[in-house]
Design an enzyme around this catalytic site. Sequence first.
Site, PDB file in Angstrom:
ATOM      1  N   GLU A 347       0.843  -1.193   0.000  1.00 12.38           N
ATOM      2  CA  GLU A 347       0.000   0.000   0.000  1.00 12.38           C
ATOM      3  C   GLU A 347       0.879   1.243   0.000  1.00 12.38           C
ATOM      4  OE1 GLU A 347      -2.410   0.058   3.543  1.00 12.38           O
ATOM      5  OE2 GLU A 347      -2.416   2.243   3.627  1.00 12.38           O
ATOM      6  N   HIS A 428      -3.552  -6.350  10.706  1.00 13.71           N
ATOM      7  CA  HIS A 428      -4.430  -7.396  10.169  1.00 13.71           C
ATOM      8  C   HIS A 428      -4.244  -8.742  10.863  1.00 13.71           C
ATOM      9  CE1 HIS A 428      -3.977  -5.128   6.006  1.00 13.71           C
ATOM     10  NE2 HIS A 428      -4.666  -4.418   6.885  1.00 13.71           N
ATOM     11  N   ASN A 466      -5.664  -6.345   2.075  1.00 14.53           N
ATOM     12  CA  ASN A 466      -6.356  -5.855   3.276  1.00 14.53           C
ATOM     13  C   ASN A 466      -7.628  -6.688   3.471  1.00 14.53           C
ATOM     14  OD1 ASN A 466      -5.065  -3.863   1.481  1.00 14.53           O
ATOM     15  ND2 ASN A 466      -5.080  -2.620   3.301  1.00 14.53           N
TER      16      ASN A 466
HETATM   17  P1  FAD Z   1     -13.204  -6.002  14.554  1.00 17.08           P
HETATM   18  O1  FAD Z   1     -13.553  -5.080  13.460  1.00 17.08           O
HETATM   19  O2  FAD Z   1     -11.897  -5.859  15.223  1.00 17.08           O
HETATM   20  O3  FAD Z   1     -14.379  -5.887  15.638  1.00 17.08           O
HETATM   21  C1  FAD Z   1     -14.348  -6.539  16.871  1.00 17.08           C
HETATM   22  C2  FAD Z   1     -15.147  -5.728  17.880  1.00 17.08           C
HETATM   23  O4  FAD Z   1     -15.319  -6.508  19.071  1.00 17.08           O
HETATM   24  C3  FAD Z   1     -14.470  -4.442  18.329  1.00 17.08           C
HETATM   25  O5  FAD Z   1     -15.355  -3.359  18.219  1.00 17.08           O
HETATM   26  C4  FAD Z   1     -14.083  -4.704  19.786  1.00 17.08           C
HETATM   27  O6  FAD Z   1     -14.128  -3.550  20.619  1.00 17.08           O
HETATM   28  C5  FAD Z   1     -15.130  -5.709  20.212  1.00 17.08           C
HETATM   29  N1  FAD Z   1     -14.695  -6.580  21.320  1.00 17.08           N
HETATM   30  C6  FAD Z   1     -13.513  -7.228  21.438  1.00 17.08           C
HETATM   31  N2  FAD Z   1     -13.466  -7.931  22.583  1.00 17.08           N
HETATM   32  C7  FAD Z   1     -14.647  -7.729  23.205  1.00 17.08           C
HETATM   33  C8  FAD Z   1     -15.184  -8.174  24.441  1.00 17.08           C
HETATM   34  N3  FAD Z   1     -14.511  -9.002  25.247  1.00 17.08           N
HETATM   35  N4  FAD Z   1     -16.428  -7.746  24.807  1.00 17.08           N
HETATM   36  C9  FAD Z   1     -17.141  -6.910  23.990  1.00 17.08           C
HETATM   37  N5  FAD Z   1     -16.662  -6.455  22.804  1.00 17.08           N
HETATM   38  C10 FAD Z   1     -15.432  -6.863  22.408  1.00 17.08           C
HETATM   39  N6  FAD Z   1      -8.572  -3.638   6.697  1.00 17.08           N
HETATM   40  C11 FAD Z   1      -8.910  -3.416   5.404  1.00 17.08           C
HETATM   41  O7  FAD Z   1      -9.486  -4.304   4.760  1.00 17.08           O
HETATM   42  N7  FAD Z   1      -8.608  -2.213   4.803  1.00 17.08           N
HETATM   43  C12 FAD Z   1      -7.943  -1.213   5.471  1.00 17.08           C
HETATM   44  O8  FAD Z   1      -7.699  -0.141   4.914  1.00 17.08           O
HETATM   45  C13 FAD Z   1      -7.558  -1.445   6.813  1.00 17.08           C
HETATM   46  N8  FAD Z   1      -6.856  -0.511   7.516  1.00 17.08           N
HETATM   47  C14 FAD Z   1      -6.610  -0.710   8.852  1.00 17.08           C
HETATM   48  C15 FAD Z   1      -6.010   0.304   9.586  1.00 17.08           C
HETATM   49  C16 FAD Z   1      -5.829   0.143  10.954  1.00 17.08           C
HETATM   50  C17 FAD Z   1      -5.174   1.229  11.743  1.00 17.08           C
HETATM   51  C18 FAD Z   1      -6.278  -1.035  11.593  1.00 17.08           C
HETATM   52  C19 FAD Z   1      -6.119  -1.219  13.069  1.00 17.08           C
HETATM   53  C20 FAD Z   1      -6.859  -2.050  10.870  1.00 17.08           C
HETATM   54  C21 FAD Z   1      -7.029  -1.907   9.500  1.00 17.08           C
HETATM   55  N9  FAD Z   1      -7.650  -2.888   8.740  1.00 17.08           N
HETATM   56  C22 FAD Z   1      -7.930  -2.675   7.420  1.00 17.08           C
HETATM   57  C23 FAD Z   1      -8.041  -4.175   9.342  1.00 17.08           C
HETATM   58  C24 FAD Z   1      -9.545  -4.299   9.606  1.00 17.08           C
HETATM   59  O9  FAD Z   1     -10.014  -3.150  10.265  1.00 17.08           O
HETATM   60  C25 FAD Z   1      -9.783  -5.555  10.460  1.00 17.08           C
HETATM   61  O10 FAD Z   1      -9.299  -6.664   9.749  1.00 17.08           O
HETATM   62  C26 FAD Z   1     -11.259  -5.755  10.775  1.00 17.08           C
HETATM   63  O11 FAD Z   1     -11.779  -4.677  11.511  1.00 17.08           O
HETATM   64  C27 FAD Z   1     -11.482  -7.043  11.553  1.00 17.08           C
HETATM   65  O12 FAD Z   1     -12.869  -7.292  11.594  1.00 17.08           O
HETATM   66  P2  FAD Z   1     -13.485  -8.246  12.695  1.00 17.08           P
HETATM   67  O13 FAD Z   1     -14.934  -8.414  12.388  1.00 17.08           O
HETATM   68  O14 FAD Z   1     -12.650  -9.489  12.760  1.00 17.08           O
HETATM   69  O15 FAD Z   1     -13.304  -7.526  14.103  1.00 17.08           O
END
Ligand code: FAD
Length: 489
Positions: A347, A428, A466
């Site tokens: 990227e 990620h 990503n």
């Molecule tokens: P998440 O989106 O992480 O959601 C999990 C949720 O569960 C969170 O809100 C958390 O607070 C909650 N949670 C956790 N534990 C508990 C608990 N014990 N009790 C209650 N709630 C809880 N991906 C892309 O595809 N494109 C991008 O441009 C990109 N840029 C990124 C930039 C940054 C800075 C970061 C940090 C990540 C980026 N990513 C990107 C990665 C992407 O955001 C993640 O892969 C994605 O959010 C993961 O989705 P998920 O559903 O697995 O969980």
Amino acid sequence: IKGVDMPIIIVGSGYGGAVAALRLCQAGKKVVMLEMGMNWGKSGLPYSSLLKPEKSAAWLKTKTIAPFFNIFSIKPFTGVLDRLDFEHINIWVGRGVGGGSLVNGGMAVTPKKDYFKEVFPNLDTEKFYSVYFPKARQELKVNIVREEFLNECPYYKFNKVGEEEAHKAGFKTMRVPNVYDFSYMEKEYKNEVPRSALNNEVIYGNNYGKNSLDKTYLQKALETGNLEILDLHAVDDIKLNEDASYTLNVRQINTSGKTVSEKTFRCQKLILAAGTMGTLQILLKSNAVNNFPVNENIGKNWGNNGNFMTGRNWVRPLTGGTGVKQSTIPVGGVDNWDDPEHPFFAEIAPLPMGMDVATALYLQINKVDKKGSVSYSNGKLNLDWNESHTQKMKENVDFFIKKMNKANGGTRAHFLFKDGFGANICYHPLGGCVLGEATSEFGKLKNHQNLFVLDGSLIPGTIGVNPFVTIVAITEYCIENLIKQNEFA
Ligand code: FAD
């Protein structure tokens, strides 16, 4: 509330949780979602910019934690960005209603078909590319920037320079779609609307422009009237009851992180969507403290999606580098995936520091040749992950930077990283509860009747781009089939 009975509970409001919530609500099911982070939309509090970190900047920390911006003191608050620190790797995650969608760069990339097939040999690739990926992109409101705008907008000089230099070094580049509304950004540029991406907002949240999950999947799910979201509710651990229902020990916290109430919830059906690290924490901790049954594949097949940050200093210092003004939303990447020796995707990342630091920043995504694993001991998660796991990625970064510098001048970005190599920076985290290994083919946890995992932990440590478009597509696929099989009847 004590001992509340719920039919379906979803833990976490990121991609997996939001998709599952919408499809269950549309099927007429009542769903309660527990999210440890705050509901920013409801709170009315603004997100802060990178240059002026305030409440949203970090999850209960006294100093900011964004990479390269960690110099500001702040008051602990339930902000949107958290960092989990392990010996050889730091993992950034989003907290709040919308999970990672609140903090991420919005890059909405569909994986290469061949690589998807290699990672998920048992899935119907054709169906994913004709049904689930298009559905994911549509619901997420993915769009592409206009080339004319890119060319005229000084905020994208960093991208223009990045692409020109890559071409000069013999690399291919690609345009990267995003969920940030580029028509809004064009209006920002003309000063017709308040600025967000053009005002240094991204990793602490965007006040405008970005179609994060609270504006897409979650909003639609709430509109059905079947979803209730309880924010600032952190799930500590879970128990399996004799009647195959689950009990959750939950702490309701205030915005300083103090517990205001301890609650237990009981549910018939439980969906863990707490993100890769959150879901593993809940499962493995519950196993340690409550003897919660887990199978031997939980924690295995974990990876950093080949994340490796790197940069180059003094890019074209005489012609003005990458510019002071930088949009926070990436639109370009170097695509070297077809090179059998050094396959990677990089990227072209913005570095909006409010001054011209003459540095080109890249987040490289590599294959993960050696997977890691996650376990729980001494009251915390442990990651089996060290320099041996990132050795090949480092070779790819070295190859990339040397070739770029040879063609364009410049040095490794020693200023940003030790020796110019950011092996420890991970956005990620993926895997640990892999689809078809720790779960059934549709995400039902093995040895359980009523527990499902739907988030990044289903992807075996790597997807080559990503990951959120893939997380959404896989969840769409799983939840559609789980509903069809009457799992939530
Ligand atoms: P998440 O989106 O992480 O959601 C999990 C949720 O569960 C969170 O809100 C958390 O607070 C909650 N949670 C956790 N534990 C508990 C608990 N014990 N009790 C209650 N709630 C809880 N991906 C892309 O595809 N494109 C991008 O441009 C990109 N840029 C990124 C930039 C940054 C800075 C970061 C940090 C990540 C980026 N990513 C990107 C990665 C992407 O955001 C993640 O892969 C994605 O959010 C993961 O989705 P998920 O559903 O697995 O969980």
